[in-house]
Structures are given as structure tokens and as C-alpha cells.
Scaffold this motif. Structure first.
Motif, PDB file in Angstrom:
ATOM      1  N   ASN A   1       0.878  -1.167   0.000  1.00  0.00           N
ATOM      2  CA  ASN A   1       0.000   0.000   0.000  1.00  0.00           C
ATOM      3  C   ASN A   1       0.920   1.222   0.000  1.00  0.00           C
ATOM      4  N   PRO A   2       1.177   1.779  -1.183  1.00  0.00           N
ATOM      5  CA  PRO A   2       2.141   2.886  -1.249  1.00  0.00           C
ATOM      6  C   PRO A   2       1.580   4.205  -0.725  1.00  0.00           C
ATOM      7  N   ALA A   3       0.307   4.194  -0.310  1.00  0.00           N
ATOM      8  CA  ALA A   3      -0.369   5.384   0.225  1.00  0.00           C
ATOM      9  C   ALA A   3      -0.212   6.555  -0.762  1.00  0.00           C
ATOM     10  N   GLY A   4       0.163   7.737  -0.291  1.00  0.00           N
ATOM     11  CA  GLY A   4       0.229   8.904  -1.175  1.00  0.00           C
ATOM     12  C   GLY A   4       1.212   8.743  -2.319  1.00  0.00           C
ATOM     13  N   TYR A   5       2.246   7.913  -2.125  1.00  0.00           N
ATOM     14  CA  TYR A   5       3.230   7.700  -3.205  1.00  0.00           C
ATOM     15  C   TYR A   5       2.638   6.944  -4.396  1.00  0.00           C
ATOM     16  N   THR A   6       1.484   6.314  -4.193  1.00  0.00           N
ATOM     17  CA  THR A   6       0.786   5.653  -5.304  1.00  0.00           C
ATOM     18  C   THR A   6       0.659   6.588  -6.502  1.00  0.00           C
ATOM     19  N   HIS A   7       0.375   7.841  -6.189  1.00  0.00           N
ATOM     20  CA  HIS A   7      -0.032   8.791  -7.221  1.00  0.00           C
ATOM     21  C   HIS A   7       1.119   9.653  -7.727  1.00  0.00           C
ATOM     22  N   THR A   8       2.310   9.453  -7.145  1.00  0.00           N
ATOM     23  CA  THR A   8       3.423  10.366  -7.474  1.00  0.00           C
ATOM     24  C   THR A   8       4.749   9.686  -7.790  1.00  0.00           C
ATOM     25  N   SER A   9       4.945   8.420  -7.362  1.00  0.00           N
ATOM     26  CA  SER A   9       6.322   7.918  -7.293  1.00  0.00           C
ATOM     27  C   SER A   9       6.746   7.040  -8.478  1.00  0.00           C
ATOM     28  N   VAL A  10       7.450   7.655  -9.412  1.00  0.00           N
ATOM     29  CA  VAL A  10       8.092   6.890 -10.489  1.00  0.00           C
ATOM     30  C   VAL A  10       9.183   5.995  -9.889  1.00  0.00           C
ATOM     31  N   ALA A  11       9.825   6.455  -8.812  1.00  0.00           N
ATOM     32  CA  ALA A  11      10.917   5.683  -8.205  1.00  0.00           C
ATOM     33  C   ALA A  11      10.418   4.370  -7.598  1.00  0.00           C
ATOM     34  N   ILE A  12       9.250   4.387  -6.980  1.00  0.00           N
ATOM     35  CA  ILE A  12       8.695   3.127  -6.438  1.00  0.00           C
ATOM     36  C   ILE A  12       8.262   2.224  -7.590  1.00  0.00           C
ATOM     37  N   LEU A  13       7.647   2.801  -8.630  1.00  0.00           N
ATOM     38  CA  LEU A  13       7.322   2.010  -9.827  1.00  0.00           C
ATOM     39  C   LEU A  13       8.584   1.336 -10.368  1.00  0.00           C
TER      40      LEU A  13
END
Ligand code: CA2
Length: 136
Positions: free
Chosen positions: A76-88
Motif C-alpha cells: 500500500n504505497p499510500a500517497g506515493y501511489t499517485h506520485t512515485s516513479v521511483a517506487i514504480l
């Protein structure tokens, strides 16, 4: 064969059960961890490592750690779901079977939550089922 599953929770999920209960429910993250570990006990050889971090860098570190230590990831990446190319990019690099999980239905909330950058790297998505989603 043993199956280790990493459950990774992103920023602010440490506040579950203490704030915004009308949106995210009454269960704390500690409650959810116990439920997940109890569920894992019903699968011989399965175990859960449960994490929460407010830091994008630490989350990426955990995804990389999963390369050697986990069979699968629930995130559950929480807010990073919508912003994080690095987590992708980390999930694309590690290539473990991965489920993206959200407590709420991100598609019936604000428009900015409708886009997940992470979904391209996951096998499936569970959202809108509250804490029960973690057990599923
Ligand atoms: O529904 C989800 O699980 C979310 O990943 C939760 C994120 C949100 O940014 C995503 O759009 C959907 C927010 C997590 C914040 O968690 C809190 C918990 C309690 C009180 C305040 C925030």
C-alpha cells in the motif's frame, strides 16, 4: 518450500485507527499486522514481514530487500501511489509477484487519486475493502 511475503505500507498509514477513522476505519496498523500474521499461520510455510515507512527511500530499500528475501510483495504505497516513479521503477526491477492494496476505493475519491503510477508493475489490485483487503 517457505513463502515469505513482504507487506509494505507507505506514509501516514501509521496513523490508522487514530485519525480519519470515517475514511480509513477503526483498525490500527498494529491490528492489521496481527490479522495478517494470524492468516499466514493457516498456510504452512508462509510468513509475513510487515513494514511501514514515511520515507520513499526506505520503501524502495524494502522493495530491493524483497529481491533476496521475499516470494511476493503486498504494497500500500499510500500517497506515493499517485506520485512515485521511483517506487514504480523499484517494483519493475525486482519483478516479484505483487499486489497493490488500498484501504479505500481510490476511484470514488478525489480525481488525483484515480491515477496510480504503481499499477503498471503489479499483478493485481485490491482496493475499497477496508482492512479486510489485507487479509484477502
Ligand atoms: O486507501 C488507501 O489505502 C490509500 O493508499 C491511503 C492513502 C491515500 O493517499 C491513497 O490515495 C489511498 C493515505 C494514507 C493516509 O493514512 C491515514 C490514516 C489515518 C489518518 C490519516 C491518514
Amino acid at each position: 518450500m517457505d513463502t515469505e511475503i513482504f507487506i509494505i505500507n507507505g506514509p501516514n498509514l501509521n496513523l490508522l485507527g487514530r485519525r480519519e477513522n470515517d475514511i480509513y476505519g477503526n483498525r490500527t496498523l498494529a491490528d492489521i499486522e496481527i490479522l495478517c500474521k494470524e492468516k499466514a499461520e493457516s498456510f504452512p510455510g508462509a510468513s509475513i514481514s510487515f513494514f511501514q515507512s514515511n520515507s520513499e527511500s526506505e520503501i524502495i530499500g524494502l522493495i530491493q530487500q524483497a529481491l533476496d528475501e521475499a516470494s511476493a510483495i503486498i504494497i500500500n504505497p499510500a500517497g506515493y501511489t499517485h506520485t512515485s516513479v521511483a517506487i514504480l521503477d523499484a517494483l519493475l526491477a525486482v519483478k516479484k509477484p505483487t499486489i497493490e492494496l488500498h484501504i479505500t476505493n481510490i476511484y470514488n475519491r478525489e480525481d488525483f487519486r484515480h491515477k496510480s503510477l504503481i499499477s503498471k508493475a503489479v499483478n493485481g489490485i485490491i482496493c475499497g475493502l477496508g482492512a479486510e483487503g489485507y487479509i484477502m
